[in-house]
Write an enzyme that holds these catalytic residues in place. Structure first.
Site, mmCIF file in Angstrom:
data_model
loop_
_atom_site.group_PDB
_atom_site.id
_atom_site.type_symbol
_atom_site.label_atom_id
_atom_site.label_comp_id
_atom_site.label_asym_id
_atom_site.label_seq_id
_atom_site.Cartn_x
_atom_site.Cartn_y
_atom_site.Cartn_z
ATOM 1 N N GLU A 25 -44.551 -76.538 -86.438
ATOM 2 C CA GLU A 25 -44.556 -77.650 -85.476
ATOM 3 C C GLU A 25 -43.616 -78.765 -85.904
ATOM 4 O O GLU A 25 -43.713 -79.888 -85.408
ATOM 5 C CB GLU A 25 -45.979 -78.200 -85.322
ATOM 6 N N ASP A 53 -42.683 -84.296 -86.638
ATOM 7 C CA ASP A 53 -43.826 -83.398 -86.798
ATOM 8 C C ASP A 53 -44.897 -83.719 -85.749
ATOM 9 O O ASP A 53 -45.225 -84.891 -85.519
ATOM 10 C CB ASP A 53 -44.423 -83.550 -88.202
#
Length: 353
Positions: free
Chosen positions: A241, A197
């Site tokens: 993301e 992440d």
């Protein structure tokens, strides 16, 4: 002196001669082999398709050279030998239309050595028998499906690729996860999963704009994809993301080493961040899990949950770090237990056992 009378042609000879001429002028690429698998007809359409003139193959068993670089049977050979059991060995798509009588159908990529380029061919081969049921010839016809196959492959790739990063998408990830989970159950080998992440990505977008955000995601995706090096490794964009990396046959220690390489490689890119509450450069948090599934593990939910918890912990413990699910409690033991965020993560971990 009387001229010798011409012997009247037999009806069968006329029919055979007509059939040969007809086959020579067919627009469908066609060749015929005899029971000894020697080429007896190689029509003009077959010459155009393969680049091989009839003179090179008539009377020989070298017809395979028109399609492949190393010797192997063509579909007509398998019909002549009556070997339907060998179809899976040589063809990606195939069908036996009936044992010892109706022939075979198949599709395959062919190298086409004379042309210097591969063609995807649909192939039909059928036997011809005499009245006594003896094989006298096998006819093979060919259709060039290269354009259709490439279009099909492009559509399939489009359906499994993330448009922004070029990595596999969530759909492809889910399919690979299930298939590799099932394989790990059979082999009883570990399977690792990384959740990657981008830290403070919303703040990055707010500060630098969505175009820069897209460029950042593509740069991270490139780093992640470079670490999916084995045939069954899969790098994917999991959503937003967040990225995921499936690593079959790998324990937690080896997977953590790869996670650290990914984290370090992104730091080395020195992508400027600078938003309030974030560091000077873009960093990653990575959650790692590895598990050997048993028969009781009906789905990979346990692996997904463990990797997710490890990523959650990496975020709560300060970001820009790799956390392995197997060492989660040890990480919390070293952290400040007074932090509310850390305590929530610890409770979340312990509640799942």
């Amino acid at each position: 002196m009387a001229k010798p009378r011409k012997t009247p042609a037999k009806a069968g000879d006329v029919a055979d001669s007509y059939a040969v001429r007809l086959m020579q002028h067919l627009v469908v690429p066609t060749f015929v082999i005899d029971p000894k698998r020697r080429v007896v007809i190689w029509n003009r359409a077959c010459e155009r398709l393969t680049g091989v003139p009839a003179a090179e193959v008539i009377g020989t068993t070298k017809h395979w050279q028109a399609f492949y670089e190393t010797r192997r049977p063509c579909l007509a050979d398998l019909v002549a030998l009556d070997r339907p059991e060998q179809l899976p060995e040589f063809y990606s798509e195939y069908a036996a239309r009936g044992h010892n009588g109706l022939g075979f159908s198949a599709e395959n990529w062919c190298v086409m050595p004379k042309l210097g380029s591969q063609l995807y061919l649909a192939i039909d081969a059928g036997p011809i028998h005499d009245e006594a049921g003896h094989l006298i010839a096998v006819v093979e016809t060919l259709r060039d499906l290269t354009d259709q196959k490439r279009a099909e492959m492009a559509l399939k790739e489009l359906a499994t690729k993330d448009g922004l990063t070029g990595l596999s998408n969530r759909r492809a990830f889910d399919q690979m996860l299930m298939s590799e989970w099932a394989r790990a159950q059979r082999t009883q080998k570990p399977m690792a999963l990384l959740f990657v992440d981008v830290d403070h990505f919303k703040l990055f977008n707010d500060r630098h704009g969505h175009q820069s955000g897209d460029e950042c995601l593509r740069a991270v995706a490139d780093v992640v994809s470079r670490h999916a090096v084995r045939p069954l490794d899969l790098a994917s964009r999991y959503g937003g993301e967040e990225f995921a990396l499936i690593l079959p046959d790998m324990d937690c220690d080896a997977a953590c080493a790869i996670a650290e390489e990914i984290r370090g490689a992104v730091m080395a890119l020195r992508i400027a961040h600078g938003a309030a509450g974030a560091g000077d450069h873009v960093t990653l948090s990575v959650g790692v899990a590895s598990h050997i599934p048993t028969e009781a593990d009906g789905s990979p939910d346990r692996l997904l949950g463990a990797a997710d918890e490890a990523l959650y912990a990496a975020k709560r413990l300060g970001r820009n770090r790799v956390i392995c699910s197997e060492r989660l409690l040890a990480e919390f033991a070293r952290a400040d237990r007074g932090s509310p965020g850390i305590q929530v993560a610890a409770n979340r971990r312990s509640s799942r056992g």
